[in-house]
Motif scaffolding. Structure first.
Motif, PDB file in Angstrom:
ATOM      1  N   ARG A   1       0.807  -1.225   0.000  1.00  0.00           N
ATOM      2  CA  ARG A   1       0.000   0.000   0.000  1.00  0.00           C
ATOM      3  C   ARG A   1       0.842   1.277   0.000  1.00  0.00           C
ATOM      4  O   ARG A   1       0.635   2.134  -0.860  1.00  0.00           O
ATOM      5  N   PRO A   2       1.758   1.453   0.926  1.00  0.00           N
ATOM      6  CA  PRO A   2       2.573   2.670   0.837  1.00  0.00           C
ATOM      7  C   PRO A   2       3.400   2.716  -0.445  1.00  0.00           C
ATOM      8  O   PRO A   2       3.696   3.806  -0.952  1.00  0.00           O
ATOM      9  N   ARG A   3       3.737   1.546  -0.942  1.00  0.00           N
ATOM     10  CA  ARG A   3       4.526   1.539  -2.177  1.00  0.00           C
ATOM     11  C   ARG A   3       3.723   2.085  -3.352  1.00  0.00           C
ATOM     12  O   ARG A   3       4.192   2.933  -4.114  1.00  0.00           O
ATOM     13  N   ILE A   4       2.491   1.593  -3.501  1.00  0.00           N
ATOM     14  CA  ILE A   4       1.719   2.057  -4.643  1.00  0.00           C
ATOM     15  C   ILE A   4       1.273   3.511  -4.428  1.00  0.00           C
ATOM     16  O   ILE A   4       1.109   4.272  -5.378  1.00  0.00           O
ATOM     17  N   GLU A   5       1.126   3.892  -3.168  1.00  0.00           N
ATOM     18  CA  GLU A   5       0.831   5.309  -2.896  1.00  0.00           C
ATOM     19  C   GLU A   5       1.984   6.195  -3.351  1.00  0.00           C
ATOM     20  O   GLU A   5       1.775   7.269  -3.935  1.00  0.00           O
ATOM     21  N   ALA A   6       3.187   5.724  -3.080  1.00  0.00           N
ATOM     22  CA  ALA A   6       4.349   6.500  -3.523  1.00  0.00           C
ATOM     23  C   ALA A   6       4.422   6.543  -5.041  1.00  0.00           C
ATOM     24  O   ALA A   6       4.756   7.581  -5.637  1.00  0.00           O
ATOM     25  N   TRP A   7       4.074   5.433  -5.663  1.00  0.00           N
ATOM     26  CA  TRP A   7       4.071   5.398  -7.135  1.00  0.00           C
ATOM     27  C   TRP A   7       3.105   6.440  -7.688  1.00  0.00           C
ATOM     28  O   TRP A   7       3.440   7.190  -8.609  1.00  0.00           O
ATOM     29  N   VAL A   8       1.906   6.487  -7.122  1.00  0.00           N
ATOM     30  CA  VAL A   8       0.922   7.472  -7.574  1.00  0.00           C
ATOM     31  C   VAL A   8       1.450   8.881  -7.364  1.00  0.00           C
ATOM     32  O   VAL A   8       1.308   9.750  -8.233  1.00  0.00           O
ATOM     33  N   ARG A   9       2.073   9.102  -6.230  1.00  0.00           N
ATOM     34  CA  ARG A   9       2.583  10.432  -5.933  1.00  0.00           C
ATOM     35  C   ARG A   9       3.660  10.844  -6.948  1.00  0.00           C
ATOM     36  O   ARG A   9       3.660  11.963  -7.462  1.00  0.00           O
ATOM     37  N   LEU A  10       4.552   9.930  -7.234  1.00  0.00           N
ATOM     38  CA  LEU A  10       5.616  10.241  -8.192  1.00  0.00           C
ATOM     39  C   LEU A  10       5.052  10.468  -9.589  1.00  0.00           C
ATOM     40  O   LEU A  10       5.473  11.389 -10.303  1.00  0.00           O
ATOM     41  N   LEU A  11       4.100   9.642  -9.981  1.00  0.00           N
ATOM     42  CA  LEU A  11       3.491   9.825 -11.292  1.00  0.00           C
ATOM     43  C   LEU A  11       2.796  11.180 -11.382  1.00  0.00           C
ATOM     44  O   LEU A  11       2.914  11.902 -12.387  1.00  0.00           O
ATOM     45  N   ALA A  12       2.094  11.522 -10.317  1.00  0.00           N
ATOM     46  CA  ALA A  12       1.393  12.801 -10.310  1.00  0.00           C
ATOM     47  C   ALA A  12       2.380  13.962 -10.422  1.00  0.00           C
ATOM     48  O   ALA A  12       2.131  14.931 -11.149  1.00  0.00           O
ATOM     49  N   GLN A  13       3.498  13.848  -9.707  1.00  0.00           N
ATOM     50  CA  GLN A  13       4.515  14.911  -9.803  1.00  0.00           C
ATOM     51  C   GLN A  13       4.998  15.068 -11.233  1.00  0.00           C
ATOM     52  O   GLN A  13       5.118  16.180 -11.758  1.00  0.00           O
ATOM     53  N   THR A  14       5.268  13.944 -11.869  1.00  0.00           N
ATOM     54  CA  THR A  14       5.755  14.002 -13.246  1.00  0.00           C
ATOM     55  C   THR A  14       4.721  14.645 -14.168  1.00  0.00           C
ATOM     56  O   THR A  14       5.041  15.486 -15.001  1.00  0.00           O
ATOM     57  N   TRP A  15       3.487  14.234 -14.012  1.00  0.00           N
ATOM     58  CA  TRP A  15       2.442  14.759 -14.885  1.00  0.00           C
ATOM     59  C   TRP A  15       2.165  16.230 -14.619  1.00  0.00           C
ATOM     60  O   TRP A  15       1.858  16.989 -15.538  1.00  0.00           O
ATOM     61  N   GLU A  16       2.271  16.619 -13.358  1.00  0.00           N
ATOM     62  CA  GLU A  16       2.028  18.035 -13.070  1.00  0.00           C
ATOM     63  C   GLU A  16       3.113  18.904 -13.694  1.00  0.00           C
ATOM     64  O   GLU A  16       2.871  20.057 -14.040  1.00  0.00           O
ATOM     65  N   ALA A  17       4.292  18.338 -13.829  1.00  0.00           N
ATOM     66  CA  ALA A  17       5.367  19.101 -14.466  1.00  0.00           C
ATOM     67  C   ALA A  17       5.113  19.273 -15.961  1.00  0.00           C
ATOM     68  O   ALA A  17       5.683  20.152 -16.592  1.00  0.00           O
ATOM     69  N   HIS A  18       4.287  18.436 -16.530  1.00  0.00           N
ATOM     70  CA  HIS A  18       3.970  18.498 -17.966  1.00  0.00           C
ATOM     71  C   HIS A  18       2.461  18.345 -18.124  1.00  0.00           C
ATOM     72  O   HIS A  18       1.977  17.264 -18.482  1.00  0.00           O
ATOM     73  N   PRO A  19       1.727  19.406 -17.883  1.00  0.00           N
ATOM     74  CA  PRO A  19       0.266  19.284 -17.781  1.00  0.00           C
ATOM     75  C   PRO A  19      -0.410  18.843 -19.070  1.00  0.00           C
ATOM     76  O   PRO A  19      -1.609  18.572 -19.056  1.00  0.00           O
ATOM     77  N   TRP A  20       0.317  18.757 -20.132  1.00  0.00           N
ATOM     78  CA  TRP A  20      -0.271  18.314 -21.401  1.00  0.00           C
ATOM     79  C   TRP A  20      -0.255  16.792 -21.502  1.00  0.00           C
ATOM     80  O   TRP A  20      -0.922  16.218 -22.367  1.00  0.00           O
ATOM     81  N   LEU A  21       0.473  16.135 -20.624  1.00  0.00           N
ATOM     82  CA  LEU A  21       0.565  14.680 -20.709  1.00  0.00           C
ATOM     83  C   LEU A  21      -0.782  13.960 -20.588  1.00  0.00           C
ATOM     84  O   LEU A  21      -1.032  13.011 -21.324  1.00  0.00           O
ATOM     85  N   PRO A  22      -1.662  14.388 -19.704  1.00  0.00           N
ATOM     86  CA  PRO A  22      -2.936  13.669 -19.614  1.00  0.00           C
ATOM     87  C   PRO A  22      -3.702  13.606 -20.925  1.00  0.00           C
ATOM     88  O   PRO A  22      -4.373  12.625 -21.208  1.00  0.00           O
ATOM     89  N   TRP A  23      -3.578  14.636 -21.723  1.00  0.00           N
ATOM     90  CA  TRP A  23      -4.328  14.650 -22.972  1.00  0.00           C
ATOM     91  C   TRP A  23      -3.739  13.717 -24.021  1.00  0.00           C
ATOM     92  O   TRP A  23      -4.450  13.200 -24.867  1.00  0.00           O
ATOM     93  N   VAL A  24      -2.451  13.564 -23.963  1.00  0.00           N
ATOM     94  CA  VAL A  24      -1.748  12.856 -25.024  1.00  0.00           C
ATOM     95  C   VAL A  24      -1.601  11.371 -24.725  1.00  0.00           C
ATOM     96  O   VAL A  24      -1.348  10.571 -25.611  1.00  0.00           O
ATOM     97  N   THR A  25      -1.798  11.008 -23.482  1.00  0.00           N
ATOM     98  CA  THR A  25      -1.599   9.615 -23.098  1.00  0.00           C
ATOM     99  C   THR A  25      -2.922   8.858 -23.048  1.00  0.00           C
ATOM    100  O   THR A  25      -3.037   7.856 -22.352  1.00  0.00           O
ATOM    101  N   MET A  26      -3.905   9.357 -23.751  1.00  0.00           N
ATOM    102  CA  MET A  26      -5.185   8.659 -23.803  1.00  0.00           C
ATOM    103  C   MET A  26      -5.271   7.816 -25.068  1.00  0.00           C
ATOM    104  O   MET A  26      -4.607   8.088 -26.052  1.00  0.00           O
ATOM    105  N   GLY A  27      -6.117   6.811 -25.011  1.00  0.00           N
ATOM    106  CA  GLY A  27      -6.355   6.011 -26.200  1.00  0.00           C
ATOM    107  C   GLY A  27      -5.333   4.906 -26.379  1.00  0.00           C
ATOM    108  O   GLY A  27      -4.415   4.732 -25.565  1.00  0.00           O
ATOM    109  N   ASP A  28      -5.521   4.173 -27.437  1.00  0.00           N
ATOM    110  CA  ASP A  28      -4.666   3.033 -27.719  1.00  0.00           C
ATOM    111  C   ASP A  28      -3.362   3.518 -28.342  1.00  0.00           C
ATOM    112  O   ASP A  28      -3.372   4.144 -29.396  1.00  0.00           O
ATOM    113  N   ARG A  29      -2.264   3.244 -27.668  1.00  0.00           N
ATOM    114  CA  ARG A  29      -0.975   3.693 -28.178  1.00  0.00           C
ATOM    115  C   ARG A  29       0.053   2.592 -27.973  1.00  0.00           C
ATOM    116  O   ARG A  29      -0.225   1.560 -27.370  1.00  0.00           O
TER     117      ARG A  29
END
Lengths: 234, 234
Positions: free
Chosen positions: A100-128
């Motif tokens: 649990r704390p491990r996956i929480e940390a994973w989410v936190r790190l992912l969120a940090q990365t995405w917040e640094a590049h706010p366009w990522l959520p739009w581009v990482t959708m769909g089948d790629r």
DNA sequence: GGACAACAGTGTCCTACCGATACTGTTTCC
DNA sequence: GGAAACAGTATCGGTAGGACACTGTTGTCC
């Protein structure tokens, strides 16, 4: 067939399978420089500002020169994603005695990365087709969830779900009073209080979380996982 | 200021605040016909096929005639959304003795609507002003969650989260063996088994859900809600 | 009832975008 | 040293979104 060959090209690009020629002039540009310029541009002025023309201008090159490194804009975006997402963390970066704390940390790190590049959520959708870095993030989440005892499809559904949760809790960065409704929407609700009584009654409540409900939602999901794990164990 | 006036225009359009003129020729077109043509086009050929030119051609009109009803493409998309999302259900459409089956039904109905218009997940992201129909859906979710005892921000976070979950579990409609990875990605994983051992080991597992993990994730979330409610009650 | 103002739809033009193709100059291998 | 291969350029075409002037129609006011 058309999409297939295009996807093949992207795969070759991202996974370093492009055959490097030996003869001819030495390339002055590089895929990394191009992708970096595009990422910088998207970070500064948004994804809409990213055009072949503009990226090339920022590098002091012609637009068409980029097509020596990238077959089209789709490939450029794919390269941007894998560059922006960056080198994934490792299990050592996810502390904690349990999953649990491990996956929480994973989410936190992912969120940090995405917040640094706010366009990522739009581009990482769909089948790629994910690049090596993005795949590394997925690998890490799979590893962090391995000890939950969930089945493989359940684990991957959960990982995908958590990524989606980060997306959902990031895409709305309203500066309004309530995080779930912006200023204009609130005004409309008050005008139509008869049609939307429940929402309207909620407008003046307190206690809005500063993170768009990210921690709250994460807690709900992981509580649900714990219950599922406990049910199966008992 | 630019965005503000643009948003104001969209609000006027969606909420019926556009002043209808009295003099002059009678309009042959209408916002509804235009939006319907655009929705049909997007359903049939994807969002990328929707252009002013194409929508106008489908209606046998000139491109510029659309601008009498819509100030730009953004407004057209906004009108498309509120038309496609349709008249929201009411509490009577959400059966069940408690909040849980009710919100489950809400999620199911929302998913049905979105699946009928697969482009909706892409255009309903980010900060926007919702139209009357979309607001009705939100109102309904708020009403369905009223009896949970959660705080207002928690309820709205949860509602937003559930909508995001539908988005996450819809955007990937891969025809591969595993729902979490497509054919090409699987091939790449096998080629780089050393870098991604966990994922690679998962490739040959069984039991993939046919719904992209939608029911599974919904169960997790609502189990989490139940635990939170129980904790506070006790 | 006629003149005028307001309006619906058209035709034309401009800019920005992605991308194809032919070209110029440079590098390396035979 | 010559020819093939290649990097970057210049030019062109097609398609977007949208501004603007125009034509013809409709209601209103004198």
């Amino acid at each position: 067939m058309d999409e297939d060959t295009a996807a093949d090209g992207t795969i070759q690009l991202l996974w370093g399978l492009r055959e490097g020629p030996t003869r001819g002039p030495k390339p002055v540009l590089s895929l990394e420089r191009i992708a970096q310029a595009a990422v910088d541009l998207a970070d500064a002025e948004g994804l809409g500002a990213v055009s072949m023309q503009r990226v090339a201008a920022d590098l002091d090159f012609t637009k068409m020169s980029l097509y020596r490194y990238v077959t089209g804009k789709d490939e450029l975006v794919a390269a941007m994603i894998d560059l922006a997402v960056g080198t994934p963390p490792t299990l050592a970066d996810l502390p904690g005695p349990s999953w649990r704390p491990r996956i929480e940390a994973w989410v936190r790190l992912l969120a940090q990365t995405w917040e640094a590049h706010p366009w990522l959520p739009w581009v990482t959708m769909g089948d790629r087709v994910m690049g090596p870095h993005e795949t590394g993030w997925t690998e890490l989440s799979a590893a962090a969830l391995a000890e939950t005892g969930l089945t493989v499809p359940e684990r991957m559904s959960l990982a995908r779900m958590l990524g989606g949760h980060v997306r959902t809790t990031m895409s709305v960065l309203t500066a309004g009073t309530q995080p779930w409704v912006n200023r204009r929407q609130a005004a409309l609700l008050r005008e139509h209080a008869d049609r939307y009584p429940t929402l309207c009654a909620m407008l003046d409540s307190e206690g809005a979380p500063p993170d768009n409900g990210r921690d709250f939602g994460l807690r709900l999901i992981l509580d649900g996982v714990e219950r599922l794990v406990a049910d199966r164990a008992g």
